[in-house]
Write a protein that holds these residues in place. Sequence first.
Motif, PDB file in Angstrom:
ATOM      1  N   MET A   1       0.843  -1.181   0.000  1.00  0.00           N
ATOM      2  CA  MET A   1       0.000   0.000   0.000  1.00  0.00           C
ATOM      3  C   MET A   1       0.886   1.240   0.000  1.00  0.00           C
ATOM      4  SD  MET A   1      -3.100   1.267   2.434  1.00  0.00           S
ATOM      5  CE  MET A   1      -4.123   0.052   1.674  1.00  0.00           C
ATOM      6  N   ARG A   2       0.595   2.136  -0.919  1.00  0.00           N
ATOM      7  CA  ARG A   2       1.330   3.398  -1.018  1.00  0.00           C
ATOM      8  C   ARG A   2       0.477   4.499  -0.408  1.00  0.00           C
ATOM      9  NH1 ARG A   2       5.558   2.761  -4.141  1.00  0.00           N
ATOM     10  NH2 ARG A   2       5.929   4.425  -5.583  1.00  0.00           N
ATOM     11  N   ILE A   3       1.037   5.163   0.595  1.00  0.00           N
ATOM     12  CA  ILE A   3       0.351   6.247   1.297  1.00  0.00           C
ATOM     13  C   ILE A   3       1.133   7.529   1.053  1.00  0.00           C
ATOM     14  CG2 ILE A   3      -0.409   7.115   3.542  1.00  0.00           C
ATOM     15  CD1 ILE A   3      -0.285   4.125   4.498  1.00  0.00           C
ATOM     16  N   SER A   4       0.496   8.486   0.402  1.00  0.00           N
ATOM     17  CA  SER A   4       1.153   9.769   0.112  1.00  0.00           C
ATOM     18  C   SER A   4       0.608  10.849   1.027  1.00  0.00           C
ATOM     19  CB  SER A   4       0.916  10.175  -1.341  1.00  0.00           C
ATOM     20  OG  SER A   4       1.570   9.306  -2.220  1.00  0.00           O
ATOM     21  N   LEU A   5       1.507  11.584   1.653  1.00  0.00           N
ATOM     22  CA  LEU A   5       1.125  12.738   2.462  1.00  0.00           C
ATOM     23  C   LEU A   5       1.426  13.975   1.646  1.00  0.00           C
ATOM     24  CD1 LEU A   5       2.147  10.389   4.562  1.00  0.00           C
ATOM     25  CD2 LEU A   5       1.343  12.135   6.117  1.00  0.00           C
ATOM     26  N   VAL A   6       0.410  14.799   1.459  1.00  0.00           N
ATOM     27  CA  VAL A   6       0.549  15.917   0.529  1.00  0.00           C
ATOM     28  C   VAL A   6       0.039  17.220   1.131  1.00  0.00           C
ATOM     29  CG1 VAL A   6       0.346  14.425  -1.504  1.00  0.00           C
ATOM     30  CG2 VAL A   6      -1.704  15.509  -0.588  1.00  0.00           C
ATOM     31  N   ASN A   7       0.575  18.285   0.642  1.00  0.00           N
ATOM     32  CA  ASN A   7       0.124  19.656   0.786  1.00  0.00           C
ATOM     33  C   ASN A   7       1.262  20.519   0.277  1.00  0.00           C
ATOM     34  OD1 ASN A   7      -1.021  22.126   1.370  1.00  0.00           O
ATOM     35  ND2 ASN A   7      -1.930  21.414   3.278  1.00  0.00           N
ATOM     36  N   GLN A   8       0.968  21.400  -0.662  1.00  0.00           N
ATOM     37  CA  GLN A   8       2.033  22.258  -1.162  1.00  0.00           C
ATOM     38  C   GLN A   8       2.456  23.265  -0.115  1.00  0.00           C
ATOM     39  OE1 GLN A   8      -1.116  23.085  -1.928  1.00  0.00           O
ATOM     40  NE2 GLN A   8      -1.160  25.276  -1.594  1.00  0.00           N
ATOM     41  N   LYS A   9       1.610  23.465   0.882  1.00  0.00           N
ATOM     42  CA  LYS A   9       1.920  24.385   1.968  1.00  0.00           C
ATOM     43  C   LYS A   9       2.926  23.713   2.904  1.00  0.00           C
ATOM     44  CE  LYS A   9      -0.337  26.949   5.708  1.00  0.00           C
ATOM     45  NZ  LYS A   9       0.800  26.792   6.577  1.00  0.00           N
ATOM     46  N   GLY A  10       3.914  24.421   3.302  1.00  0.00           N
ATOM     47  CA  GLY A  10       4.879  23.886   4.249  1.00  0.00           C
ATOM     48  C   GLY A  10       4.435  24.127   5.681  1.00  0.00           C
TER      49      GLY A  10
ATOM     50  N   ILE B   1      12.565   0.121   9.000  1.00  0.00           N
ATOM     51  CA  ILE B   1      11.925   1.104   8.138  1.00  0.00           C
ATOM     52  C   ILE B   1      12.909   1.462   7.025  1.00  0.00           C
ATOM     53  CG2 ILE B   1      10.830   3.368   8.028  1.00  0.00           C
ATOM     54  CD1 ILE B   1      10.123   3.034  10.982  1.00  0.00           C
ATOM     55  N   PRO B   2      12.753   0.786   5.843  1.00  0.00           N
ATOM     56  CA  PRO B   2      13.678   1.034   4.746  1.00  0.00           C
ATOM     57  C   PRO B   2      13.211   2.199   3.877  1.00  0.00           C
ATOM     58  CG  PRO B   2      12.163  -0.686   4.133  1.00  0.00           C
ATOM     59  CD  PRO B   2      11.801  -0.266   5.550  1.00  0.00           C
ATOM     60  N   THR B   3      14.094   2.666   3.045  1.00  0.00           N
ATOM     61  CA  THR B   3      13.685   3.612   2.003  1.00  0.00           C
ATOM     62  C   THR B   3      13.138   2.791   0.843  1.00  0.00           C
ATOM     63  OG1 THR B   3      15.821   3.598   0.888  1.00  0.00           O
ATOM     64  CG2 THR B   3      15.515   5.230   2.666  1.00  0.00           C
ATOM     65  N   ILE B   4      12.423   3.430  -0.059  1.00  0.00           N
ATOM     66  CA  ILE B   4      11.865   2.719  -1.215  1.00  0.00           C
ATOM     67  C   ILE B   4      12.975   2.119  -2.076  1.00  0.00           C
ATOM     68  CG2 ILE B   4      11.671   4.760  -2.688  1.00  0.00           C
ATOM     69  CD1 ILE B   4       9.131   1.886  -2.532  1.00  0.00           C
ATOM     70  N   GLU B   5      14.130   2.787  -2.117  1.00  0.00           N
ATOM     71  CA  GLU B   5      15.251   2.256  -2.888  1.00  0.00           C
ATOM     72  C   GLU B   5      15.770   0.952  -2.269  1.00  0.00           C
ATOM     73  OE1 GLU B   5      15.149   5.488  -1.796  1.00  0.00           O
ATOM     74  OE2 GLU B   5      14.738   6.453  -3.712  1.00  0.00           O
ATOM     75  N   GLN B   6      15.711   0.849  -0.946  1.00  0.00           N
ATOM     76  CA  GLN B   6      16.181  -0.347  -0.262  1.00  0.00           C
ATOM     77  C   GLN B   6      15.191  -1.500  -0.390  1.00  0.00           C
ATOM     78  OE1 GLN B   6      16.560   1.611   3.515  1.00  0.00           O
ATOM     79  NE2 GLN B   6      18.797   1.694   3.374  1.00  0.00           N
ATOM     80  N   ASN B   7      13.910  -1.191  -0.495  1.00  0.00           N
ATOM     81  CA  ASN B   7      12.901  -2.240  -0.575  1.00  0.00           C
ATOM     82  C   ASN B   7      11.729  -1.769  -1.436  1.00  0.00           C
ATOM     83  OD1 ASN B   7      11.163  -4.350  -0.256  1.00  0.00           O
ATOM     84  ND2 ASN B   7      11.051  -4.247   1.956  1.00  0.00           N
ATOM     85  N   PRO B   8      11.871  -1.830  -2.760  1.00  0.00           N
ATOM     86  CA  PRO B   8      10.820  -1.334  -3.641  1.00  0.00           C
ATOM     87  C   PRO B   8       9.524  -2.142  -3.578  1.00  0.00           C
ATOM     88  CG  PRO B   8      12.588  -2.332  -4.910  1.00  0.00           C
ATOM     89  CD  PRO B   8      13.039  -2.303  -3.480  1.00  0.00           C
ATOM     90  N   ASP B   9       9.576  -3.354  -3.025  1.00  0.00           N
ATOM     91  CA  ASP B   9       8.382  -4.192  -2.924  1.00  0.00           C
ATOM     92  C   ASP B   9       7.795  -4.202  -1.512  1.00  0.00           C
ATOM     93  OD1 ASP B   9       8.613  -4.973  -5.632  1.00  0.00           O
ATOM     94  OD2 ASP B   9      10.160  -6.424  -5.065  1.00  0.00           O
ATOM     95  N   ALA B  10       8.080  -3.177  -0.728  1.00  0.00           N
ATOM     96  CA  ALA B  10       7.600  -3.114   0.651  1.00  0.00           C
ATOM     97  C   ALA B  10       6.076  -3.136   0.702  1.00  0.00           C
ATOM     98  CB  ALA B  10       8.115  -1.845   1.325  1.00  0.00           C
ATOM     99  N   ALA B  11       5.536  -3.727   1.774  1.00  0.00           N
ATOM    100  CA  ALA B  11       4.076  -3.780   1.951  1.00  0.00           C
ATOM    101  C   ALA B  11       3.490  -2.385   2.123  1.00  0.00           C
ATOM    102  CB  ALA B  11       3.732  -4.649   3.162  1.00  0.00           C
ATOM    103  N   PHE B  12       4.217  -1.522   2.809  1.00  0.00           N
ATOM    104  CA  PHE B  12       3.770  -0.148   3.011  1.00  0.00           C
ATOM    105  C   PHE B  12       4.856   0.797   2.520  1.00  0.00           C
ATOM    106  CE2 PHE B  12       1.265  -2.412   6.160  1.00  0.00           C
ATOM    107  CZ  PHE B  12       0.015  -1.828   6.005  1.00  0.00           C
TER     108      PHE B  12
END
Length: 174
Positions: free
Chosen positions: A1-10, A34-45
Amino acid sequence: MRISLVNQKGGVGKSTVAALLAAAFKAAGSIGAIPTIEQNPDAAFVIIDSPGHLNLDSAASRLLMSSVVSSADRVVLVSEMSGNSLHASTPTAALVKQFLRSGAKAGVLFNQVRKQTIVGQQDMKNLAKTIGLPAYKHWLPLASAYEQFSSLGWSVVTGAERERVASLAKEIIQ
């Protein structure tokens, strides 16, 4: 599952929320280290923390945010409860509605809420409707444990603060 946190406001707390969610999933046993996406591109989350202070009139920023939104299963627009913060979040909400893929879900997470104030006592559902997205039932208060988390780790998030993050994490993935 890919969860994106967004807001252009800082400054709305996207990075803190991203790290808190990762820690909650780790504590629940959903992930190991807790890996980075580069370390585990097939991560569950996969938790994607988008940059703040973006100008969505810029083609490069729009392309970045459209990619972050369209690749996600869940899009969390992080905002404070103030009218100014929500107004500044309107362009991101429009982008989310435009690029949210079929089957994905999006909502507004109110963060850094001060419930003891008039602003903090507003109806979250109605506020979120003003930018065209539903509000998450769970929200995060302004709390020293969350502020200290980035330097001291998950162990400082205890009791009600930890339960809030765990409940939010569960709500997001449902």
